[in-house]
Design a protein around this motif. Structure first.
Motif: not given
Lengths: 678, 79
Positions: A21-45
């Motif tokens: 809801e906050l980030t919409g389509s700006t979200a991108h997914v990577g991984n936290w260092p060393g583990v295969t857990i999703d690191r999701r980041e996005g931008r709220y405007k």
């Protein structure tokens, strides 16, 4: 620099929905260092600001035991977010606030987002927001993540809260631990540590990830004499405080004994006798809709998966036709033509034709996950899979493996631990996938005319048996150190949200398509080159004995001699078929077709070809050959999916070595024992 | 009478007295709200006989029998 907010909360608290809801389509997914857990980041405007939102993994606590919890702690302490948005599910107030009491101990500004899910109204409950705000000492905003209400107010108050300094507070003040915490806190404050109160409590809990100097160690030793069990004492005090001070903010008029919708649904869905058949029916439907040839056995009507895959293949064929037309009219050389059309379009196209089925598998998987059913599936299947070192959640990825390993390997993302994920990924290719079927069909026609159904069934059983054996072996020797406890919440059922589903599918596909464009492209070109050129870099007939691939086949033939299928002079041909099978398992049959028929345009289904195969292989050597293809390296597409999910070269190499070794051993046993019997 | 959660019959409730075990398993049980005084209700056993489903602090939790055996409860107790 934009402000940075972290989103923290329990699993199933509506965190993902709020994040989307906050980030919409700006979200991108990577991984936290060393583990295969999703690191999701996005931008709220909004509200005149741009804010980076980092979605922390869903956690119940900030204990030092799981990678998710360590990630969340390290992020808060090391990356210093400007604010933590703590999402709290009101239907589960006590357990959600347990995490809040730990977050409050950091010096980070905090805002609580009370997720007023529709369940609250159904439960005839009411929450005293202002009262909770008073009791917690941080702003509390009511939102409905599902109906996107309240997010504007949340962000407005969040921004003003982020600008104010805050120091930690603990619910453990004025308890029997007050003295000890005061001592540790004062000491850490003097040494200038960041988040001194948080660390003080962790030291008292005996947390090994917080460095304690000699004075702190002495303090802890003294405490241990007084309290026999500090970890339990702290957890107990937190919950006691929550029940005493916060729980009264939730007023319910519902009779506690009245069953919720989820409890009623579970009466059927996890029923003693009905639970398993219903689960298998769901699995069958998903499998059928994705991989089925004929929809509900209606002749000529393909399943959605097959229909979409056919469409994708058609488009790729058209592209190949257009490109070859262009090349012909431009008078391109043989090798340009071969490289572009056979190599690149053929190879990458084969990989991209999986996209529709990956989408479908992920669609169904997301529905199961978002609705809350996947936890029930794990509950139902856990006992069966535990014997092979897995948990109930591995069932679905493994089952999907009978269709195609690629979406199945990507589907291991739903597993909770790295260990389960890795083990499941190694076992998936043993579920004989659709592309291996033509190999069985060829040998069935050539050598097993009387018992073809039995033989094909036997190959599937062989795959499952090898998976079970491998699971037991790997559990015993490789994954022995970590036993994952099975303590799993059965969340309330929810209606899945389309927006979440689409975002989820897109995130998965993006990664796969990028991989297809890089790893797969390179490896396809390399193998194409090896198959079409000799050592002097002169172009030769594809896959012939003169090609580099043919030479390699001849050179490594000796490895396969004990397996029985390279006995004769042209035994290198089966080795080359195995090697080209790494591009795609369909290539095994077409390679044999090219190599065992004299004509350049081999008629693969032709009688002469089948007769040649029947004369070249014995039933036992054919079984050994099929077993090797079934159990060794799956294909480039599966390998690249594995590489992207393992996130570790070591584990990728281990998987390859394990597959090849197991394949060799099993084929060797089949050939040796088979030869003795016949 | 002192028993563990494993011994509870379907829809029977009891209050937690003590959580045994160590390390990650124990901490997870405590974190999930299984602390002394909390009331646990046995809901059902999975179709294959293990794990079990319990209700604690008004939510549903699934644990294996091995973990259930670590939770000592007292019938008729509670806060």
């Amino acid at each position: 620099m934009p402000l940075k907010f972290a989103l923290a909360g329990n699993p199933n608290s509506g965190k993902t929905t709020l994040f989307n809801e906050l980030t919409g389509s700006t979200a991108h997914v990577g991984n936290w260092p060393g583990v295969t857990i999703d690191r999701r980041e996005g931008r709220y405007k909004g509200a005149g600001e741009e804010i980076d939102i980092v979605d922390l993994p869903g956690i119940y606590s900030l204990s030092p035991y799981t990678p998710e919890e360590l990630i969340a702690r390290n992020f808060i302490i090391e990356e210093k977010p400007d604010l933590i948005i703590n999402i709290v599910d009101v239907t589960n107030l006590e357990r959600n606030l347990y995490l809040t009491t730990q977050l409050l101990e950091t010096d980070c500004p905090i805002i609580v987002a009370l997720n007023m899910s529709d369940q609250l109204e159904k439960r005839k409950s009411y929450i005293d927001r202002a009262g909770l705000e008073m009791a917690l000492g941080v702003p509390v905003v009511g939102i409905s993540a599902l109906r996107s209400r309240g997010t504007d107010e949340l962000m407005k108050r969040a921004i003003s809260t982020a600008r104010k300094k805050r120091s930690g507070h603990t619910v453990l003040w004025h308890t029997q631990l007050d003295d000890a915490i005061t001592k540790a806190y004062t000491h850490l404050l003097e040494t200038g540590a960041s988040h001194p109160l948080f660390k003080a409590v962790k030291i008292i809990e005996g947390d090994i990830h917080v460095a304690a100097d000699d004075e702190m160690k002495r303090l802890r030793d003294d405490l241990k004499k007084e309290f026999d069990d500090l970890e339990a004492t702290v957890a107990d005090l937190r919950y006691k405080y929550i029940t005493k001070h916060f729980s009264r903010c939730l007023k319910t008029t519902q009779n506690q004994n009245e069953l919720s919708f989820s409890e009623k649904a579970d009466k059927i869905l996890t029923h003693k006798f009905l639970g398993i058949p219903i689960f298998l029916l769901f699995m069958y439907l998903i499998f059928h809709l994705t991989f089925g040839e004929n929809l509900f056995s209606i002749e000529g009507v393909p399943s959605p998966g097959k229909l979409m895959q056919g469409g994708a293949e058609y488009l790729i064929d058209q592209l190949a036709n257009i490109v070859s037309g262009l090349l012909e009219s431009a008078g391109a050389s043989d090798w340009t033509y071969g490289l572009l059309v056979d190599g690149i379009i053929g190879g990458v196209g084969a990989v991209l034709s999986f996209v529709p089925q990956i989408m479908l598998v992920f669609f169904f998987l997301s529905v199961l996950e978002d609705s809350g059913y996947i936890a029930r599936a794990a509950f139902i299947m856990d006992r069966l899979l535990r014997r092979f070192g897995l948990s109930g959640r591995s069932f679905m990825p493994l089952l999907m493996g009978f269709g195609c390993s690629v979406p199945s390997i990507l589907a291991t993302r739903t597993l909770e631990s790295d260990r389960d994920r890795r083990l499941t990924m190694i076992l998936i290719p043993y579920m004989s996938c659709g592309a291996k079927m033509p190999i069985y069909a060829l040998f069935a026609a050539a050598l097993f005319k009387q018992h073809s159904d039995f033989m094909v069934f036997g190959m599937y059983v062989l795959g499952i048996t090898t998976a079970v054996t491998s699971g037991i072996i790997l559990k015993k020797f490789v994954f022995k150190d970590s036993v994952i406890p099975f303590i799993m919440e059965l969340p309330d059922y929810h209606r899945p949200r389309l927006r979440n589903l689409l975002l989820h599918i897109w995130e998965k596909l993006k990664g796969y398509i990028i991989k297809a464009g890089t790893i797969i492209l390179i490896s396809t070109v390399v193998i194409w080159f090896l198959a079409n050129f000799d050592i002097t870099l002169k172009m030769v007939e594809q896959n012939s004995a003169d090609s580099i691939l043919g030479k390699i086949g001849n050179a490594i033939k000796f490895i396969f001699v004990p397996l029985g299928f390279v006995g004769k002079t042209d035994g290198w041909k089966s080795v080359v078929a195995i090697l080209t099978g790494i591009i795609a398992k369909e290539a095994v049959v077409s390679t044999l077709g090219v190599l065992y028929t004299s004509a350049a345009q081999a008629d693969i289904a032709g009688d002469t070809f089948i007769a040649t195969i029947a004369a070249t292989f014995t039933p036992v050597s054919a079984l050994s050959f099929m077993a090797f293809n079934l159990l060794s390296i799956p294909c480039v597409a599966a390998l690249s999916a594995l590489t992207s999910e393992m996130k570790s070269t070591k584990w990728t190499l281990f998987s390859i070595a394990f597959w090849v070794t197991m394949a060799w051993i099993v084929s060797f046993l089949i050939y040796t024992i088979g030869s003795l019997l016949i | 009478m002192e028993i563990t959660v494993k011994n509870l019959k379907i829809s029977e409730s009891a209050a937690v007295k003590k959580v045994l075990g160590s390390g990650a398993v124990r901490r997870r049980l405590l974190d999930m709200g299984i602390t002394p005084g909390a009331v646990i209700t046995m809901i059902k056993t999975a179709p294959l006989g293990d794990p079990i489903e319990i209700k604690v602090r008004n939510y549903q939790l699934s644990i294996r029998k091995a973990e259930a055996d670590l939770i000592i409860v007292e019938k008729g107790g509670g806060d």
